[in-house]
Design a protein around this motif. Structure first.
Motif, short mmCIF file in Angstrom:
data_model
loop_
_atom_site.label_atom_id
_atom_site.label_comp_id
_atom_site.label_asym_id
_atom_site.label_seq_id
_atom_site.Cartn_x
_atom_site.Cartn_y
_atom_site.Cartn_z
N THR A 39 -32.09 -33.87 96.31
CA THR A 39 -31.14 -34.62 95.50
C THR A 39 -29.74 -34.30 95.96
OG1 THR A 39 -32.65 -34.61 93.63
CG2 THR A 39 -30.33 -35.05 93.15
N HIS A 40 -28.92 -35.33 96.07
CA HIS A 40 -27.55 -35.17 96.54
C HIS A 40 -26.59 -35.92 95.62
CE1 HIS A 40 -29.22 -33.63 100.30
NE2 HIS A 40 -30.11 -34.60 100.19
N ALA A 48 -21.55 -41.25 100.67
CA ALA A 48 -23.01 -41.17 100.67
C ALA A 48 -23.59 -41.79 101.93
CB ALA A 48 -23.57 -41.87 99.43
N LYS A 49 -23.09 -42.96 102.30
CA LYS A 49 -23.62 -43.63 103.50
C LYS A 49 -23.26 -42.89 104.77
CE LYS A 49 -21.98 -47.73 102.26
NZ LYS A 49 -21.71 -49.17 102.23
N SER A 50 -22.13 -42.23 104.77
CA SER A 50 -21.73 -41.43 105.93
C SER A 50 -22.59 -40.18 106.06
CB SER A 50 -20.25 -41.04 105.79
OG SER A 50 -19.88 -40.18 106.83
N ALA A 51 -22.97 -39.60 104.93
CA ALA A 51 -23.73 -38.35 104.93
C ALA A 51 -25.22 -38.57 105.22
CB ALA A 51 -23.58 -37.64 103.59
N VAL A 55 -29.28 -43.83 102.84
CA VAL A 55 -28.62 -44.48 101.70
C VAL A 55 -28.49 -45.96 102.03
CG1 VAL A 55 -26.48 -44.65 100.36
CG2 VAL A 55 -27.38 -42.41 100.98
N PRO A 56 -28.88 -46.86 101.12
CA PRO A 56 -28.85 -48.29 101.46
C PRO A 56 -27.46 -48.78 101.80
CG PRO A 56 -29.25 -47.96 99.11
CD PRO A 56 -29.31 -46.61 99.74
#
Length: 153
Positions: A39-40, A48-51, A55-56
């Motif tokens: 879980t993040h 989120a998308k960079s990490a 992630v959609p």
């Protein structure tokens, strides 16, 4: 007298071991069942998308308070995010209303009754809005079907 003491000591030891098993087994089962779940939390959709590549991409960059949970051994996913308004992302479709799969992952921040509230499909995710909060989840079986459908690279 010595025999009675030995019996009492043995009974006490066995009781302690039994209690330890009763206490330890549920904790061990919980750990075993969730050991492949991560879980993040991210401040924004862009972060989120960079990490995480999983992630959609349809999640808005300006989404805030993103929570994302994944099963590392498959395609089960949970997503919660605060969106700028009460609208689903443009990539989501509401017709026909999806027959949602069960939510396999469990988190205290994700509603237990989400399945019955699914109002859209966003890629492979089932989703719905509660005010400006987006709740979405992906089912492993849907993910597997999509993976099989992709041509080999």
């Amino acid at each position: 007298m010595i025999r009675r003491s030995a019996v009492l000591i043995t009974a006490a030891v066995l009781s302690a071991v039994g209690l330890a098993i009763v206490v330890a087994l549920p904790a061990a089962a919980d750990w075993y069942g969730n050991r492949h779940q991560e879980t993040h939390a991210y401040a924004t959709g862009a972060e989120a998308k960079s990490a995480r590549a999983s992630v959609p991409r349809w999640l808005a960059d300006e989404a805030e308070s993103v929570r994302y949970s994944i099963r590392t051994t498959g395609g089960d996913r949970l997503l919660k995010a605060t969106l700028p308004d009460e609208r689903l992302p443009a990539e989501c479709t509401t017709e026909p209303r999806p027959k949602a799969q069960e939510v396999a992952l469990k988190e205290d921040w994700f509603p237990k009754d989400a399945r019955g509230k699914a109002a859209a499909r966003c890629g492979l995710y089932y989703a719905y809005m509660d005010g400006t909060t987006l709740y979405a989840w992906q089912d492993n079986d849907d993910w597997l079907r999509a993976e099989r459908a992709e041509p080999a690279r």
